[in-house]
Design a protein around this motif. Structure first.
Motif, mmCIF file in Angstrom:
data_model
loop_
_atom_site.group_PDB
_atom_site.id
_atom_site.type_symbol
_atom_site.label_atom_id
_atom_site.label_comp_id
_atom_site.label_asym_id
_atom_site.label_seq_id
_atom_site.Cartn_x
_atom_site.Cartn_y
_atom_site.Cartn_z
ATOM 1 N N ALA A 2 -12.756 -5.017 -3.208
ATOM 2 C CA ALA A 2 -13.752 -5.632 -4.082
ATOM 3 C C ALA A 2 -13.147 -5.935 -5.449
ATOM 4 O O ALA A 2 -13.391 -6.985 -6.044
ATOM 5 N N ALA A 3 -12.327 -5.013 -5.947
ATOM 6 C CA ALA A 3 -11.718 -5.189 -7.267
ATOM 7 C C ALA A 3 -10.600 -6.218 -7.260
ATOM 8 O O ALA A 3 -10.308 -6.819 -8.306
ATOM 9 N N THR A 4 -9.961 -6.424 -6.108
ATOM 10 C CA THR A 4 -8.820 -7.341 -6.029
ATOM 11 C C THR A 4 -9.182 -8.657 -5.358
ATOM 12 O O THR A 4 -8.299 -9.422 -4.977
ATOM 13 N N ARG A 5 -10.453 -8.942 -5.218
ATOM 14 C CA ARG A 5 -10.877 -10.144 -4.506
ATOM 15 C C ARG A 5 -10.175 -11.401 -5.035
ATOM 16 O O ARG A 5 -9.782 -12.286 -4.271
ATOM 17 N N ALA A 6 -10.021 -11.493 -6.348
ATOM 18 C CA ALA A 6 -9.372 -12.676 -6.921
ATOM 19 C C ALA A 6 -7.912 -12.791 -6.497
ATOM 20 O O ALA A 6 -7.341 -13.888 -6.492
ATOM 21 N N TYR A 7 -7.298 -11.659 -6.139
ATOM 22 C CA TYR A 7 -5.909 -11.695 -5.676
ATOM 23 C C TYR A 7 -5.809 -12.228 -4.250
ATOM 24 O O TYR A 7 -4.932 -13.048 -3.951
ATOM 25 N N TRP A 8 -6.661 -11.743 -3.349
ATOM 26 C CA TRP A 8 -6.437 -12.043 -1.935
ATOM 27 C C TRP A 8 -7.316 -13.155 -1.364
ATOM 28 O O TRP A 8 -6.961 -13.758 -0.358
ATOM 29 N N LEU A 9 -8.431 -13.465 -1.983
ATOM 30 C CA LEU A 9 -9.345 -14.439 -1.398
ATOM 31 C C LEU A 9 -8.724 -15.839 -1.429
ATOM 32 O O LEU A 9 -8.405 -16.380 -2.483
ATOM 33 N N GLY A 10 -8.523 -16.414 -0.258
ATOM 34 C CA GLY A 10 -7.993 -17.763 -0.144
ATOM 35 C C GLY A 10 -6.520 -17.907 -0.444
ATOM 36 O O GLY A 10 -6.020 -19.031 -0.584
ATOM 37 N N GLN A 11 -5.789 -16.791 -0.519
ATOM 38 C CA GLN A 11 -4.367 -16.814 -0.860
ATOM 39 C C GLN A 11 -3.496 -16.586 0.375
ATOM 40 O O GLN A 11 -3.919 -15.986 1.354
ATOM 41 N N GLN A 12 -2.255 -17.091 0.306
ATOM 42 C CA GLN A 12 -1.257 -16.670 1.284
ATOM 43 C C GLN A 12 -0.966 -15.195 1.005
ATOM 44 O O GLN A 12 -0.724 -14.817 -0.140
ATOM 45 N N LEU A 13 -0.979 -14.395 2.047
ATOM 46 C CA LEU A 13 -1.038 -12.951 1.850
ATOM 47 C C LEU A 13 -0.104 -12.233 2.812
ATOM 48 O O LEU A 13 -0.027 -12.568 3.999
ATOM 49 N N ALA A 14 0.604 -11.231 2.300
ATOM 50 C CA ALA A 14 1.439 -10.377 3.141
ATOM 51 C C ALA A 14 1.292 -8.931 2.693
ATOM 52 O O ALA A 14 1.121 -8.652 1.501
ATOM 53 N N VAL A 15 1.365 -8.025 3.659
ATOM 54 C CA VAL A 15 1.280 -6.593 3.398
ATOM 55 C C VAL A 15 2.634 -5.972 3.741
ATOM 56 O O VAL A 15 3.155 -6.172 4.840
ATOM 57 N N ILE A 16 3.205 -5.233 2.795
ATOM 58 C CA ILE A 16 4.482 -4.546 3.001
ATOM 59 C C ILE A 16 4.235 -3.052 2.965
ATOM 60 O O ILE A 16 3.740 -2.521 1.965
ATOM 61 N N GLY A 17 4.573 -2.364 4.037
ATOM 62 C CA GLY A 17 4.376 -0.920 4.047
ATOM 63 C C GLY A 17 4.805 -0.314 5.359
ATOM 64 O O GLY A 17 5.213 -1.019 6.288
ATOM 65 N N ALA A 18 4.718 1.004 5.438
ATOM 66 C CA ALA A 18 4.936 1.694 6.707
ATOM 67 C C ALA A 18 3.878 1.232 7.697
ATOM 68 O O ALA A 18 2.766 0.840 7.309
ATOM 69 N N ASP A 19 4.208 1.255 8.975
ATOM 70 C CA ASP A 19 3.356 0.635 9.990
ATOM 71 C C ASP A 19 1.905 1.056 9.892
ATOM 72 O O ASP A 19 1.001 0.209 9.881
ATOM 73 N N GLN A 20 1.631 2.356 9.808
ATOM 74 C CA GLN A 20 0.253 2.840 9.876
ATOM 75 C C GLN A 20 -0.574 2.338 8.702
ATOM 76 O O GLN A 20 -1.635 1.742 8.879
ATOM 77 N N VAL A 21 -0.086 2.535 7.485
ATOM 78 C CA VAL A 21 -0.876 2.138 6.322
ATOM 79 C C VAL A 21 -0.925 0.622 6.195
ATOM 80 O O VAL A 21 -1.947 0.053 5.798
ATOM 81 N N ALA A 22 0.151 -0.077 6.546
ATOM 82 C CA ALA A 22 0.141 -1.535 6.485
ATOM 83 C C ALA A 22 -0.886 -2.098 7.463
ATOM 84 O O ALA A 22 -1.623 -3.050 7.143
ATOM 85 N N PRO B 20 0.816 -1.216 0.000
ATOM 86 C CA PRO B 20 0.000 0.000 0.000
ATOM 87 C C PRO B 20 0.849 1.264 0.000
ATOM 88 O O PRO B 20 1.967 1.290 0.500
ATOM 89 N N GLY B 21 0.263 2.296 -0.582
ATOM 90 C CA GLY B 21 0.937 3.590 -0.651
ATOM 91 C C GLY B 21 0.118 4.529 -1.502
ATOM 92 O O GLY B 21 -1.087 4.338 -1.675
ATOM 93 N N THR B 22 0.757 5.537 -2.054
ATOM 94 C CA THR B 22 0.064 6.446 -2.957
ATOM 95 C C THR B 22 -0.581 5.672 -4.095
ATOM 96 O O THR B 22 -1.739 5.904 -4.454
ATOM 97 N N HIS B 23 0.179 4.740 -4.656
ATOM 98 C CA HIS B 23 -0.319 3.827 -5.689
ATOM 99 C C HIS B 23 -0.089 2.407 -5.177
ATOM 100 O O HIS B 23 1.030 1.906 -5.207
ATOM 101 N N THR B 24 -1.127 1.774 -4.689
ATOM 102 C CA THR B 24 -1.018 0.457 -4.065
ATOM 103 C C THR B 24 -0.857 -0.628 -5.123
ATOM 104 O O THR B 24 -1.556 -0.646 -6.131
ATOM 105 N N LYS B 25 0.090 -1.550 -4.859
ATOM 106 C CA LYS B 25 0.341 -2.669 -5.762
ATOM 107 C C LYS B 25 -0.177 -3.967 -5.145
ATOM 108 O O LYS B 25 0.020 -4.220 -3.953
#
Length: 297
Positions: A239-259, A142-147
């Motif tokens: 909602a738009a990225t549901r296919a990416y995260w639903l049921g997947q191994q998942l990690a968030v990389i970011g600064a503490d607050q936004v992560a 996550p960030g200005t432009h989240t990937k």
């Protein structure tokens, strides 16, 4: 104090640098001289203004990632096409630098269908995989432009970019909502807003104006409005990225607050989420990029 090498994260808004001894940070510096604030030809001056005290008589390697490698940056570092290792190519040498430095810029990644690009995140991904080399799944940066990035067998398979952070800042600072969105935070309001647009993303535009109306008619607190604005936008993104995260191994990389905000939204949907510190993985990725330059020097 002299640096063995210098790690640099040079984005659109900020310039951050670390004096390194091996993998150890011995000093750090930063400025607001991001790429958008540096005139063509001014990049070396901007860098030296914060790292000069780390330099000696012999040249020090500077390994940089981020928008500094864009066409408008210090030197253009061409994109590598996915599927690809995060840092697949040797960083590009910056010509004609001060004799006290040898500067290199890490290339970004590109995707043809749908069209997408990244600069800087590839270095964080490489650093993350260095610590977890057999990790397959999805990264959210996550960030200005989240990937949102799909990883398999050590490669970036595909990715998508969402302008959620930029939309938040534009709506908060330049739209009619600037009169109603304040400082502070409300966890319950955030969670409710995420659920709202995650289930009905088509209602987003109407729910956004509802923040202004709730202020005018009910005197809604500005902290509640801020949390709701964030939740509405992130809910639409999920909602738009549901296919990416639903049921997947998942990690968030970011600064503490936004992560933590993204992790909270995903956990609310039952996702199991790891988090990783953005600075740590950036430095690990830049160390890997430095090794590539040393192997070909």
């Amino acid at each position: 104090m002299k640096a063995e090498w210098i790690a640099v994260d040079w984005g659109t808004s900020h310039l951050r640098a670390w004096a390194m001894q091996g993998d150890r940070v011995v000093d750090r510096a930063q400025s607001d001289q991001g790429m958008s604030r540096v005139a063509k030809g001014g990049f070396q001056t901007a860098l030296l203004s914060i790292v000069d005290r780390w330099l000696g008589d012999s040249p020090v390697d500077v390994i940089a990632c981020g928008m500094v490698g864009a066409r408008q940056g210090w030197v253009e570092a061409p994109y590598a096409a996915v599927p690809s290792e995060p840092v697949a190519n040797v960083p590009v040498r910056v010509p004609g630098t001060d004799p006290r430095i040898r500067a290199f810029v890490v290339p970004g990644l590109k995707q043809t269908t749908p069209p997408d690009v990244m600069r800087g995140e590839e270095t964080q991904i490489a650093g993350f995989l260095a610590a977890q080399p057999n990790w397959d799944g999805v990264l959210c940066l996550p960030g200005t432009h989240t990937k949102w990035v799909q990883l398999s067998a050590g490669e970036v398979v595909s990715f998508r970019t969402f302008m959620t952070g930029e939309m938040f800042e534009l709506l908060r600072g330049q739209s009619v909502l600037r009169h109603s969105v304040g400082q502070g935070w409300d966890d319950a309001a955030f969670s409710e807003a995420v659920a709202d647009t995650l289930s009905k993303p088509e209602n987003l535009a109407g729910r956004l104006f509802g923040l202004r109306a709730a202020d005018l008619l009910q005197g809604q607190d500005g902290a509640v409005a801020r949390a709701q604005l964030s939740g509405l936008l992130i809910g639409a993104e999920l909602a738009a990225t549901r296919a990416y995260w639903l049921g997947q191994q998942l990690a968030v990389i970011g600064a503490d607050q936004v992560a933590n905000i993204y992790a909270q939204a995903l956990q609310q949907q039952g996702a199991f989420v790891e988090t990783a510190d953005a600075t740590e993985v950036t430095l690990a990725g830049l160390a890997l990029a430095r090794n590539l330059t040393r192997q070909t020097a």
